[in-house]
Design a protein around this motif. Structure first.
Motif, mmCIF file in Angstrom:
data_model
loop_
_atom_site.group_PDB
_atom_site.id
_atom_site.type_symbol
_atom_site.label_atom_id
_atom_site.label_comp_id
_atom_site.label_asym_id
_atom_site.label_seq_id
_atom_site.Cartn_x
_atom_site.Cartn_y
_atom_site.Cartn_z
ATOM 1 N N TRP A 121 11.664 24.045 -18.346
ATOM 2 C CA TRP A 121 11.078 22.599 -17.983
ATOM 3 C C TRP A 121 10.782 21.901 -19.244
ATOM 4 O O TRP A 121 11.272 20.604 -19.198
ATOM 5 C CB TRP A 121 9.698 23.027 -17.537
ATOM 6 N N VAL A 122 10.655 22.290 -20.494
ATOM 7 C CA VAL A 122 10.463 21.713 -21.503
ATOM 8 C C VAL A 122 11.795 21.160 -22.257
ATOM 9 O O VAL A 122 11.987 19.926 -22.433
ATOM 10 C CB VAL A 122 9.716 22.371 -22.652
ATOM 11 N N THR A 123 12.761 21.941 -22.334
ATOM 12 C CA THR A 123 14.225 21.638 -22.983
ATOM 13 C C THR A 123 14.713 20.366 -21.810
ATOM 14 O O THR A 123 15.218 19.546 -22.230
ATOM 15 C CB THR A 123 14.957 22.935 -22.663
ATOM 16 N N ALA A 124 14.587 20.912 -20.568
ATOM 17 C CA ALA A 124 15.308 19.959 -19.454
ATOM 18 C C ALA A 124 14.534 18.526 -19.490
ATOM 19 O O ALA A 124 15.321 17.436 -19.176
ATOM 20 C CB ALA A 124 15.197 20.590 -18.128
ATOM 21 N N ASN A 125 13.417 18.548 -19.762
ATOM 22 C CA ASN A 125 12.372 17.236 -19.743
ATOM 23 C C ASN A 125 12.863 16.296 -20.708
ATOM 24 O O ASN A 125 13.151 15.240 -20.516
ATOM 25 C CB ASN A 125 11.133 17.494 -19.758
ATOM 26 N N VAL A 126 13.205 17.073 -22.013
ATOM 27 C CA VAL A 126 13.615 16.282 -22.867
ATOM 28 C C VAL A 126 15.258 15.693 -23.039
ATOM 29 O O VAL A 126 15.638 14.660 -23.011
ATOM 30 C CB VAL A 126 13.513 16.854 -24.344
ATOM 31 N N ALA A 127 15.782 16.676 -22.579
ATOM 32 C CA ALA A 127 17.340 16.616 -22.543
ATOM 33 C C ALA A 127 17.641 15.600 -21.555
ATOM 34 O O ALA A 127 18.598 14.812 -21.702
ATOM 35 C CB ALA A 127 17.954 17.910 -22.266
ATOM 36 N N VAL A 128 17.215 15.795 -20.267
ATOM 37 C CA VAL A 128 17.453 14.752 -19.236
ATOM 38 C C VAL A 128 16.838 13.456 -19.665
ATOM 39 O O VAL A 128 17.983 12.669 -19.282
ATOM 40 C CB VAL A 128 16.926 15.221 -17.743
ATOM 41 N N LYS A 129 16.004 13.192 -20.020
ATOM 42 C CA LYS A 129 15.591 11.920 -20.463
ATOM 43 C C LYS A 129 16.572 11.300 -21.458
ATOM 44 O O LYS A 129 16.814 10.129 -21.296
ATOM 45 C CB LYS A 129 14.361 11.832 -20.738
ATOM 46 N N LEU A 130 16.796 11.864 -22.350
ATOM 47 C CA LEU A 130 17.558 11.607 -23.664
ATOM 48 C C LEU A 130 18.906 11.273 -23.068
ATOM 49 O O LEU A 130 19.551 10.340 -23.471
ATOM 50 C CB LEU A 130 17.938 12.752 -24.798
ATOM 51 N N PHE A 131 19.842 12.128 -22.319
ATOM 52 C CA PHE A 131 20.830 11.682 -21.507
ATOM 53 C C PHE A 131 20.982 10.480 -20.897
ATOM 54 O O PHE A 131 21.872 9.754 -20.902
ATOM 55 C CB PHE A 131 21.200 13.096 -20.856
ATOM 56 N N PHE A 132 19.827 10.519 -19.923
ATOM 57 C CA PHE A 132 19.721 9.233 -19.034
ATOM 58 C C PHE A 132 19.626 7.976 -19.991
ATOM 59 O O PHE A 132 20.096 6.812 -19.625
ATOM 60 C CB PHE A 132 18.805 9.237 -17.824
ATOM 61 N N LEU A 133 18.814 8.095 -20.938
ATOM 62 C CA LEU A 133 18.663 6.939 -22.077
ATOM 63 C C LEU A 133 19.920 6.516 -22.531
ATOM 64 O O LEU A 133 20.420 5.285 -22.570
ATOM 65 C CB LEU A 133 17.534 7.472 -23.081
ATOM 66 N N ILE A 134 20.688 7.432 -23.043
ATOM 67 C CA ILE A 134 22.178 7.179 -23.391
ATOM 68 C C ILE A 134 23.198 6.673 -22.607
ATOM 69 O O ILE A 134 23.560 5.569 -22.724
ATOM 70 C CB ILE A 134 22.720 8.302 -24.010
ATOM 71 N N LEU A 135 22.992 6.901 -21.207
ATOM 72 C CA LEU A 135 23.713 6.064 -20.172
ATOM 73 C C LEU A 135 23.099 4.687 -19.972
ATOM 74 O O LEU A 135 24.119 3.834 -19.952
ATOM 75 C CB LEU A 135 23.864 6.978 -18.998
ATOM 76 N N PHE A 136 21.996 4.529 -19.819
ATOM 77 C CA PHE A 136 21.186 3.223 -19.879
ATOM 78 C C PHE A 136 21.882 2.372 -21.164
ATOM 79 O O PHE A 136 22.151 1.225 -20.701
ATOM 80 C CB PHE A 136 19.828 3.222 -19.652
ATOM 81 N N VAL A 137 21.751 2.954 -22.307
ATOM 82 C CA VAL A 137 22.246 2.139 -23.324
ATOM 83 C C VAL A 137 23.710 1.780 -23.189
ATOM 84 O O VAL A 137 24.253 0.544 -23.528
ATOM 85 C CB VAL A 137 22.037 2.887 -24.595
ATOM 86 N N GLY A 138 24.585 2.873 -22.584
ATOM 87 C CA GLY A 138 26.011 2.436 -22.480
ATOM 88 C C GLY A 138 26.265 1.459 -21.340
ATOM 89 O O GLY A 138 27.096 0.589 -21.550
ATOM 90 N N ILE A 139 25.430 1.434 -20.233
ATOM 91 C CA ILE A 139 25.513 0.526 -19.233
ATOM 92 C C ILE A 139 24.968 -1.020 -19.835
ATOM 93 O O ILE A 139 25.917 -2.123 -19.520
ATOM 94 C CB ILE A 139 24.661 0.762 -17.943
ATOM 95 N N ARG A 140 23.995 -1.126 -20.555
ATOM 96 C CA ARG A 140 23.716 -2.178 -21.037
ATOM 97 C C ARG A 140 24.770 -2.854 -21.920
ATOM 98 O O ARG A 140 25.068 -4.080 -22.216
ATOM 99 C CB ARG A 140 22.455 -2.230 -22.070
ATOM 100 N N ALA A 141 25.255 -1.944 -23.016
ATOM 101 C CA ALA A 141 26.328 -2.267 -23.954
ATOM 102 C C ALA A 141 27.719 -2.904 -23.236
ATOM 103 O O ALA A 141 28.118 -3.833 -23.575
ATOM 104 C CB ALA A 141 26.756 -1.193 -24.900
ATOM 105 N N SER A 142 28.029 -2.295 -21.998
ATOM 106 C CA SER A 142 29.354 -2.769 -21.308
ATOM 107 C C SER A 142 28.941 -4.120 -20.838
ATOM 108 O O SER A 142 29.845 -4.725 -20.702
ATOM 109 C CB SER A 142 29.643 -1.749 -20.304
ATOM 110 N N GLN A 143 27.674 -4.348 -20.279
ATOM 111 C CA GLN A 143 27.452 -5.670 -19.816
ATOM 112 C C GLN A 143 27.465 -6.881 -20.773
ATOM 113 O O GLN A 143 28.011 -7.924 -20.547
ATOM 114 C CB GLN A 143 26.010 -5.768 -19.047
ATOM 115 N N PHE A 144 26.977 -6.479 -22.236
ATOM 116 C CA PHE A 144 27.112 -7.461 -22.960
ATOM 117 C C PHE A 144 28.633 -7.530 -23.547
ATOM 118 O O PHE A 144 29.032 -8.533 -23.977
ATOM 119 C CB PHE A 144 26.164 -7.130 -24.278
ATOM 120 N N TYR A 145 29.288 -6.682 -23.513
ATOM 121 C CA TYR A 145 30.777 -6.664 -23.915
ATOM 122 C C TYR A 145 31.395 -7.513 -23.095
ATOM 123 O O TYR A 145 32.119 -8.437 -23.452
ATOM 124 C CB TYR A 145 31.321 -5.147 -24.334
ATOM 125 N N ASP A 146 31.262 -7.104 -21.753
ATOM 126 C CA ASP A 146 32.067 -8.027 -20.840
ATOM 127 C C ASP A 146 31.711 -9.589 -20.884
ATOM 128 O O ASP A 146 32.363 -10.247 -20.733
ATOM 129 C CB ASP A 146 31.868 -7.554 -19.117
#
Length: 180
Positions: A121-146
């Motif tokens: 639970w502790v590991t997944a809580n941190v890892a999942v949120k970090l992973f989804f944060l990276i994905l959201f940054v990627g989505i935002r970066a692709s919007q600004f690039y486009d």
């Protein structure tokens, strides 16, 4: 944390209206509480009724979330910024909640010891949120690039204004070193 992930996934990433996101958000919060309450019920048949109800609500919320993806894909252009990543984010969230449910069941049935469950639970809580944060940054970066590429193509923002003509412009002048 779950409401934030659902809002970001449905409303921000897939552009679904808040009204459409609200039902799975509410159902998810309820099934989490129902599953938690099952731990405190000593009557086995009643406990399992709560558990079945929680997993049924998970299926209902997951169905709604999958519909977000289908609706978004039908409504968006094929070249929409990070279109596939946005869809994968929501499907990934459904899968993460499924894994959480399996670990919950394993702990309930004593298939894993409490220490290993806590570590998960502790590991997944941190890892999942970090992973989804990276994905959201990627989505935002692709919007600004486009957006930047579109502005350059339309000559709203000429490329020669974005790029320095020589390295002196980068340094701020010939006498100022780029790095100390």
């Amino acid at each position: 944390n779950v409401p934030i992930l659902l809002l970001l996934s449905g409303n921000s990433a897939l552009n679904r209206p808040v009204a459409e996101v609200s039902r799975p958000l509410l159902v998810t919060n309820i099934y989490i509480i129902v599953a938690w309450a099952a731990f405190f019920i000593s009557n086995e048949p009643l406990r399992w009724c709560f558990i079945v109800a929680a997993f049924s609500m998970y299926a209902w919320a997951s169905y709604d979330m999958a519909n977000w993806v289908f609706t978004f894909r039908a409504a968006s252009r094929a070249d929409f910024p990070a279109r596939n990543l946005r869809c994968a984010l929501t499907i990934g969230l459904i899968l993460v909640f499924f894994v959480y449910g399996m670990v919950y069941l394993a702990g309930l049935l004593d298939l894993i010891n409490p220490r290993h469950e806590l570590i998960f639970w502790v590991t997944a809580n941190v890892a999942v949120k970090l992973f989804f944060l990276i994905l959201f940054v990627g989505i935002r970066a692709s919007q600004f690039y486009d957006l930047l590429v579109t502005l350059v193509k339309l000559k709203v923002l000429p490329l020669d204004q974005l790029m320095p003509h020589d390295f002196e412009q980068l340094q701020g002048g010939a006498d100022e070193p780029l790095m100390d």
